[in-house]
Design a protein around this motif. Structure first.
Motif, PDB file in Angstrom:
ATOM      1  N   ALA A  60      -6.409  -1.767  -0.029  1.00 57.22           N
ATOM      2  CA  ALA A  60      -5.398  -1.160   0.843  1.00 57.22           C
ATOM      3  C   ALA A  60      -5.079   0.269   0.398  1.00 57.22           C
ATOM      4  CB  ALA A  60      -4.132  -2.017   0.846  1.00 57.22           C
ATOM      5  N   ASN A  61      -5.123   0.495  -0.910  1.00 61.43           N
ATOM      6  CA  ASN A  61      -4.779   1.812  -1.439  1.00 61.43           C
ATOM      7  C   ASN A  61      -5.992   2.703  -1.664  1.00 61.43           C
ATOM      8  OD1 ASN A  61      -1.822   1.836  -1.893  1.00 61.43           O
ATOM      9  ND2 ASN A  61      -2.312  -0.022  -3.036  1.00 61.43           N
ATOM     10  N   ALA A  65       0.865  -1.181   0.000  1.00 59.11           N
ATOM     11  CA  ALA A  65       0.000   0.000   0.000  1.00 59.11           C
ATOM     12  C   ALA A  65       0.900   1.229   0.000  1.00 59.11           C
ATOM     13  CB  ALA A  65      -0.892   0.000   1.235  1.00 59.11           C
ATOM     14  N   SER A 118      -4.199   4.355   4.718  1.00 54.27           N
ATOM     15  CA  SER A 118      -2.737   4.272   4.613  1.00 54.27           C
ATOM     16  C   SER A 118      -2.124   5.654   4.775  1.00 54.27           C
ATOM     17  CB  SER A 118      -2.327   3.647   3.284  1.00 54.27           C
ATOM     18  OG  SER A 118      -2.854   4.385   2.218  1.00 54.27           O
ATOM     19  N   TYR A 130      -3.360  -9.275   5.121  1.00 59.30           N
ATOM     20  CA  TYR A 130      -4.747  -9.694   5.354  1.00 59.30           C
ATOM     21  C   TYR A 130      -4.701 -11.134   5.816  1.00 59.30           C
ATOM     22  CZ  TYR A 130      -6.259  -5.402   3.187  1.00 59.30           C
ATOM     23  OH  TYR A 130      -6.476  -4.075   2.929  1.00 59.30           O
ATOM     24  N   THR A 184      -9.965  -2.146   6.806  1.00 55.36           N
ATOM     25  CA  THR A 184      -8.645  -1.660   6.412  1.00 55.36           C
ATOM     26  C   THR A 184      -8.406  -0.230   6.908  1.00 55.36           C
ATOM     27  OG1 THR A 184      -8.691  -3.034   4.429  1.00 55.36           O
ATOM     28  CG2 THR A 184      -7.143  -1.186   4.426  1.00 55.36           C
ATOM     29  N   TYR A 201       0.700  -4.502   3.825  1.00 59.71           N
ATOM     30  CA  TYR A 201      -0.574  -4.763   4.487  1.00 59.71           C
ATOM     31  C   TYR A 201      -0.811  -6.268   4.459  1.00 59.71           C
ATOM     32  CZ  TYR A 201      -2.355  -0.002   5.031  1.00 59.71           C
ATOM     33  OH  TYR A 201      -2.577   1.285   5.438  1.00 59.71           O
TER      34      TYR A 201
END
Ligand code: WTA
Length: 647
Positions: free
Chosen positions: A620-621, A552, A647, A564, A644, A562
């Motif tokens: 994530a991004n 990310a 970031s 998961y 999440t 990141y």
């Protein structure tokens, strides 16, 4: 011994002694003579006669291989054969009353076909196709779930020399249309609908939409599976009516040249667009039959179960062509492993006394997560060999599989191959080689591979590099065989090589550990990490069932990791978080500690069970998600997004 990426992590696998196959297995194995490696080496390429000999040829081949240092390559030139004949007709004298197919449906419904019954069905359907005007080299698209009509249609096509193009049933209408348009296919076979996790999927609606979307005129044959009252307008045909009209017909198998196309299948290429892969009739079938015999140890009369979907290459090679060419009984399961209960697969292994079971590591990790009580409630003693394919299997999952499914006794083969390779290239021969959990194994006899650095030079033991295949193999696809696709090798100006785009390490015994796709690597603070390496560190934590790591965007490091993860029941998040950080630090270094650990009940997966990392990276991004039609569990996306952190 350390990894070559500067992480200083012990590779460990090569320090461990290999686990020898048990004597009872070796005694009965199809291939148990260790000299097989040297024999293939000494006689390459004639050694591949051993694979060619497993088939019946209408015209014998003039040579096993013809070619030089570079393409074009020819396998079994001059030979002619028919795949349908090899998978059915030739078995009739000895095993006409033996089961060829066992089909098990989602609602406890089951059907079986003996070789004689399969012969009758395939001939009727081939006659119907021929009547429809389909000819050798035409492409017929098959868009069916795991129902008996799927292999029957495949075999009917190849009986006529017609090329089948199977499109995975879970794909969207758009994905189907794109694949049909690319092949110019004018005949589509689909069904009214099918059951998935207890609810009906309206398959024909998707086919209708695809038909409208493509430029060419398409006729559609509809298999009735659900008794839905679908409307068959102009250009639509009822499968059962066609079949019944031709019941009892016999169609002579059309002899095909060894390098004539057997089928086409689409796979994801590096461009993100589907890439057509054409496999040959002779080389592919010989390679598949040989590996089904030597690696999967299949014997005629065995009951063999590969739990993949026929819509992917694994199902083509090791549900249909491999097992049937060897005269075995192949199980087709149209259902999910946890429906109605989490012991569904083990119930079936027990009921059908399955000898060999072949599945994906992702499934093994799911079994592990659900708990050992599910297999423990069943008699799995019929199992002799277990296999995995499709992604790396970490040591913990490997050991769990062997212990709880294989009774602590069955050898486990970790088979590395791809859509492009057609058949297994790297694994262990279960009757010959020791197994190293976590490492796939060595190149099979007659196969030559290496692990190289970006300059194309071999890496030293334990150092990460890129896997290459340095010699042609019988199951190679047309584009590689002809030289049309010189691929990365040509671009790098080297001798002919095939780059599968997988990262790997090799140990001093020549065992290859596949690290994952090279495009799965993540750069953090100027260091490169293999997602696989990170993930295996995380899944090494007791209580973690599955993990996927993505990059990310991050203010300071450029990219942050990141992770998961999904946990087994009975573990607390806080505790696991701490242990994940420790495990990553221990295995790779503090710099690899994930910025965020996100707990999720399940990872987003494609229907073939691959974790969709691209989707996780998008989440994530906070990027647009893109096409998620291939996702098996789209309901997880919302949960992932809310869990999440920014970031
Ligand atoms: C991965 C599936 C590690 C690899 C047959 C390959 C594996 C890609 C293994 C091909 C294995 C397959 N260990 N990774 N035993 N087998 N892979 O085309 O990244 O769907 O390139 O073919 O799966 O996927 P495909």
């Amino acid at each position: 011994m350390t990894m070559g990426d500067g992480t200083g992590r012990d590779t460990a696998i090569d320090d461990r002694p290999a686990i020898d196959p048990p004597a009872w297995f070796v005694e009965q194995a199809n291939v148990s003579d260790p000299s097989v490696y040297d024999a293939f080496e000494a006689e390459w390429p004639e050694c591949w006669d051993r694979a060619g000999e497993l088939l019946d040829w209408d015209d014998p081949y003039d040579a096993v291989f013809r070619g030089d240092e570079r393409p074009p390559f020819e396998w079994f030139p001059g030979g002619r054969l028919n795949a349908s004949y090899n998978c059915i007709d030739r078995h009739l004298p000895e095993r006409k009353n033996q089961l060829a197919l066992i089909w098990e449906g989602p609602l406890g419904d089951a059907t079986t076909y003996t070789y004689r019954e399969l012969y009758r069905e395939v001939n009727a359907v081939a006659a119907a196709l021929r009547d429809h005007g389909v000819e050798a080299d035409d492409v017929v698209t098959i868009y069916l779930p795991m129902v008996p009509e799927l292999p029957i249609l495949m075999l009917a096509c190849v009986r006529l020399g017609v090329v089948h193009n199977v499109v995975f049933a879970g794909f969207s209408a758009d994905a189907l249309a794109e694949r049909m348009e690319r092949t110019g296919s004018e005949l589509l076979v689909t069904c009214d609908g099918y059951y998935r996790r207890g609810s009906a999927v309206a398959q024909k609606n998707k086919a209708d939409n695809a038909r409208i979307a493509v430029d060419q005129d398409v006729s559609v044959v509809v298999v009735e599976r659900l008794g839905l009252d679908v409307h068959l307008g102009d250009g639509y045909y009822d499968y059962e009516a066609l079949r019944a009209t031709h019941d009892g017909a016999e169609v002579d198998p059309v002899p095909r040249a060894a390098d004539d196309t057997l089928f086409r299948i689409y796979t994801s290429g590096t461009t993100g667009e589907p890439k057509a892969v054409d496999h040959t009739t002779g080389g592919y079938l010989a390679h598949v039959a040989w590996t089904a015999q030597s690696v999967l140890d299949i014997k005629p009369g065995d009951t063999y179960w590969c739990s993949a979907d026929i819509g992917w290459i694994t199902g083509h090679s090791y549900i249909v062509y491999g097992p049937l060419s060897l005269g075995t009984t192949t199980v087709l399961y149209n259902g999910t492993p946890d429906h109605p209960e989490k012991d569904r697969l083990w119930e079936l292994v027990e009921r059908y006394a399955v000898d060999v079971f072949y599945t994906a590591p992702t499934a093994v990790r799911a079994f592990m997560k659900w708990g050992e009580e599910h297999p423990a409630g069943h008699d799995l003693s019929s199992l002799r060999l277990l296999g995995t394919v499709g992604e790396p299997i970490d040591e913990r999952a490997w050991r769990w599989y062997r212990e709880h499914i294989g009774g602590g006794e069955c050898p486990v083969v970790d088979t590395w191959w791809q859509t492009e390779t057609g058949a297994i290239l790297v694994s262990t021969l279960p009757g010959v080689d020791g197994m190293k959990p976590g490492a796939a194994g060595k190149p099979l006899p007659g196969i030559e591979t290496g692990v190289v650095d970006p300059a194309g030079e071999g890496v030293s033991e334990g150092e990460a590099g890129e896997l290459v295949v340095t010699r042609p193999w019988p199951g190679m696809p047309d584009a590689l065989r002809t030289g049309e696709d010189w691929g990365a090798a040509a671009a790098r100006g080297e001798e002919w090589r095939y780059y599968p785009e997988d990262g790997a390490t090799i140990d001093d015994d020549g065992y290859i550990t596949v690290l994952g796709r090279v495009d799965d690597a993540i750069n953090v603070a100027g260091r490169r990490f293999s997602t696989m390496e990170l993930e295996s560190a995380i899944t090494g934590v007791t209580g973690i069932a599955e993990a996927a790591v993505v990059g990310a965007d991050h203010e300071t490091t450029g990219t942050a990791l990141y992770a998961y993860v999904s946990a087994e029941d009975g573990y607390t998040e806080a505790d696991l978080r701490e242990r994940i950080a420790e495990a990553v630090t221990d295995a790779i270094g503090g710099v690899a500690k994930p910025e965020a650990v996100v707990f999720t009940p399940d990872l987003p997966k494609t229907r073939s069970g691959k974790v969709m990392r691209r989707l996780l990276a998008a989440v994530a991004n906070d990027d647009p998600l893109g096409d998620i039609s291939a996702l098996r569990n789209p309901e997880i996306v919302g949960e992932l997004q809310s869990a999440t952190p920014d970031s």
